[in-house]
Design an enzyme around this catalytic site. Structure first.
Site, PDB file in Angstrom:
ATOM      1  N   LYS A  12      -1.388   2.750  -4.618  1.00 33.81           N
ATOM      2  CA  LYS A  12      -1.849   2.461  -6.132  1.00 33.81           C
ATOM      3  C   LYS A  12      -2.888   1.443  -6.249  1.00 33.81           C
ATOM      4  O   LYS A  12      -3.466   1.270  -7.325  1.00 33.81           O
ATOM      5  CB  LYS A  12      -0.600   1.928  -6.721  1.00 33.81           C
ATOM      6  CG  LYS A  12       0.349   2.888  -6.923  1.00 33.81           C
ATOM      7  CD  LYS A  12      -0.175   3.935  -7.899  1.00 33.81           C
ATOM      8  CE  LYS A  12       0.752   5.219  -7.890  1.00 33.81           C
ATOM      9  NZ  LYS A  12      -0.096   6.545  -8.214  1.00 33.81           N
ATOM     10  N   PRO A  66       0.609  -1.199  -0.049  1.00 31.67           N
ATOM     11  CA  PRO A  66      -0.164  -0.181  -0.071  1.00 31.67           C
ATOM     12  C   PRO A  66       0.846   1.264   0.040  1.00 31.67           C
ATOM     13  O   PRO A  66       0.123   2.312  -0.021  1.00 31.67           O
ATOM     14  CB  PRO A  66      -0.938  -0.251   1.240  1.00 31.67           C
ATOM     15  CG  PRO A  66      -0.187  -1.021   2.232  1.00 31.67           C
ATOM     16  CD  PRO A  66       0.634  -2.010   1.117  1.00 31.67           C
TER      17      PRO A  66
HETATM   18  C1  PHB Z   1      -4.861   5.498   3.118  1.00 33.36           C
HETATM   19  O1  PHB Z   1      -5.258   4.540   3.731  1.00 33.36           O
HETATM   20  O2  PHB Z   1      -5.201   6.716   3.506  1.00 33.36           O
HETATM   21  C2  PHB Z   1      -3.586   5.451   2.501  1.00 33.36           C
HETATM   22  C3  PHB Z   1      -2.778   4.148   2.410  1.00 33.36           C
HETATM   23  C4  PHB Z   1      -1.896   4.117   1.692  1.00 33.36           C
HETATM   24  C5  PHB Z   1      -1.174   5.314   1.026  1.00 33.36           C
HETATM   25  C6  PHB Z   1      -1.588   6.711   1.297  1.00 33.36           C
HETATM   26  C7  PHB Z   1      -3.071   6.798   1.817  1.00 33.36           C
HETATM   27  O3  PHB Z   1      -0.032   5.344   0.609  1.00 33.36           O
END
Ligand code: PHB
Ligand code: APR
Length: 391
Positions: free
Chosen positions: A298, A294
């Site tokens: 993406k 995560p």
């Molecule tokens: C989120 O869940 O808000 C989130 C997850 C991964 C990221 C950025 C935001 O890189």
């Protein structure tokens, strides 16, 4: 029952596909294992690339996104003693928007219901058949326990990593590329206004931390933990202390606001790519074909980009009998998938603490480079804000 496109899985990929096909005048039916309420309550990703915002807007589900989505010009990158803002708009002319996957799902479900398009929720034993032949169809047992069959021109598997579609492809023809990481994230949703205007990605000796958000009232946080972490070891107090230490290290004058923890869970990190993304009359899209860690935000954007490409390809095929775009679908989609797979891997490896001090020094040097060199910053910004859908 007969339809043109049978879609397995009603996550963002399946729901958006049915919406885009509908705009092209192509009928589809969705078959989903979970209940609609369950699908709407899953806490998932939260960042939309500008191309994803445009796509959802064109799909006719941009109204609440425009009103409630929070446009961010960039992100903060930090390490102990330093916090820097990378302004994507200045660097590459594109922004990102904070709007939860849960909200995207709700908007798409509302559009589907308003249009009266059929969907079967709480379906079990969902199975694609005859994907090589002239009578592709999906069988399942509906929520009343009655056996059902949907005949279609094509079947699209939007059923995530664990769904039956990828399994229905001849396994000898599939290539699977995979990487597991020696880290996981502890994800925390908290009932507290964000302590930052834009997301903070923090390198720290204790491990990576991130400050994200879902709205002006709800914050989302992540802490690097080990993949076998026991969540019972993480009391709310320990979570706030770790977040405060790791996120606070970048700026001594900054304070983290704390509040009630609404949900916490440990999320594994993995890269996974299946190739090809099509066999005969069965196409894969989204998490059914690929998973990214995560860190680069993406996963959701890739799922949306896949179905945008697939809609174009299926429209040319089903309306005009042109097979060139369906034949190219897998290669075209995979080019973008691999770009995002690389970016997510690179962000992950730059930001997560590993055992060796040598790694830490390389990471810190790379982080300093990201903010000192405009071309390095622009490369990160271009990938984060998102490469074009037909990349
Ligand atoms: C989120 O869940 O808000 C989130 C997850 C991964 C990221 C950025 C935001 O890189
Ligand atoms: N039969 C029918 N539906 C199924 C089955 C099955 N056997 N197995 C799984 N599904 C459903 C899931 O319940 C889920 O609703 O398929 C859907 C897949 O949705 P997602 O997992 O949300 O995947 P996708 O639509 O590709 O969206 C990708 O989700 O996991 C995140 O980070 C990822 O944000 C990205 C997004």
């Amino acid at each position: 029952m007969r339809t043109r496109v049978a879609i397995i899985g009603a996550g963002p990929a399946g729901l958006l596909l049915s919406q885009l096909l509908d705009q092209e005048g192509i009928d589809s039916v969705l078959v989903e294992r979970q209940s609609a309420e369950y699908v709407q309550s899953r806490i998932r990703a939260g960042i939309l690339e500008s191309a994803s915002v445009d796509l959802l807007t064109k799909a006719g589900v941009g109204e609440r996104l425009a009103a409630e989505g929070m446009e961010h010009r960039g992100i903060y990158l930090q390490w102990p003693g330093e916090r820097h803002h990378l302004d994507f708009v200045d660097l590459v002319g594109r922004s990102v928007t904070v709007y939860g996957q849960t909200e995207v799902t709700k908007d798409l479900m509302a559009a589907r219901e308003a249009a009266g398009r059929p969907a079967f929720y709480e379906a079990s034993e969902v199975t694609p058949h005859d994907i090589d032949g002239d009578h592709p169809h999906v069988t399942f047992v509906d929520s009343d326990g009655s056996p059902q069959r949907i005949d279609a021109d094509v079947i699209v598997g939007c059923d995530g990593y664990h769904g039956p579609s990828r399994q229905a492809m001849p396994q000898s023809g599939l290539r699977v590329h995979e990487r597991t990481y020696p880290f996981a994230w502890l994800g925390v949703l908290a009932d507290v206004p964000p302590s930052t205007d834009e997301l903070i990605y923090a390198w720290h000796h204790d491990g990576f931390a991130m400050h994200s958000m879902r709205s002006h009232r709800i914050s989302r946080f992540y802490l690097q933990v080990s993949p076998d972490e026991d969540i019972a070891e993480w009391s709310d107090d320990r979570i706030w202390e770790a977040l405060s230490t790791r996120l606070g290290a970048g700026d001594p004058d900054w304070t983290l606001h704390t509040g009630p923890v609404l949900e916490k869970s440990v999320l594994p990190m993995r890269s996974f790519v299946t190739s090809p993304m099509r066999h005969g009359k069965l196409f894969l899209a989204g998490d059914a074909a690929h998973i990214v860690p995560p860190t680069g935000a993406k996963g959701l954007n890739l799922a949306l980009a896949d179905v945008a490409l697939l809609t174009r390809a299926l429209t040319a095929w089903l309306h005009e009998g042109r097979e060139d775009l369906v034949d190219q679908y897998s290669d075209t989609a995979l080019r973008r998938v691999w770009r995002c797979t690389h970016f997510s891997w690179w962000m992950t490896m730059m930001l997560h603490r590993r055992d060796e001090e040598f790694d830490a020094q390389l990471q810190l040097s790379q982080l300093r480079r990201q903010v000192a060199s405009e071309s390095a910053a622009a490369e990160l910004a271009d990938n984060y804000a998102g490469v074009p859908i037909g990349y």
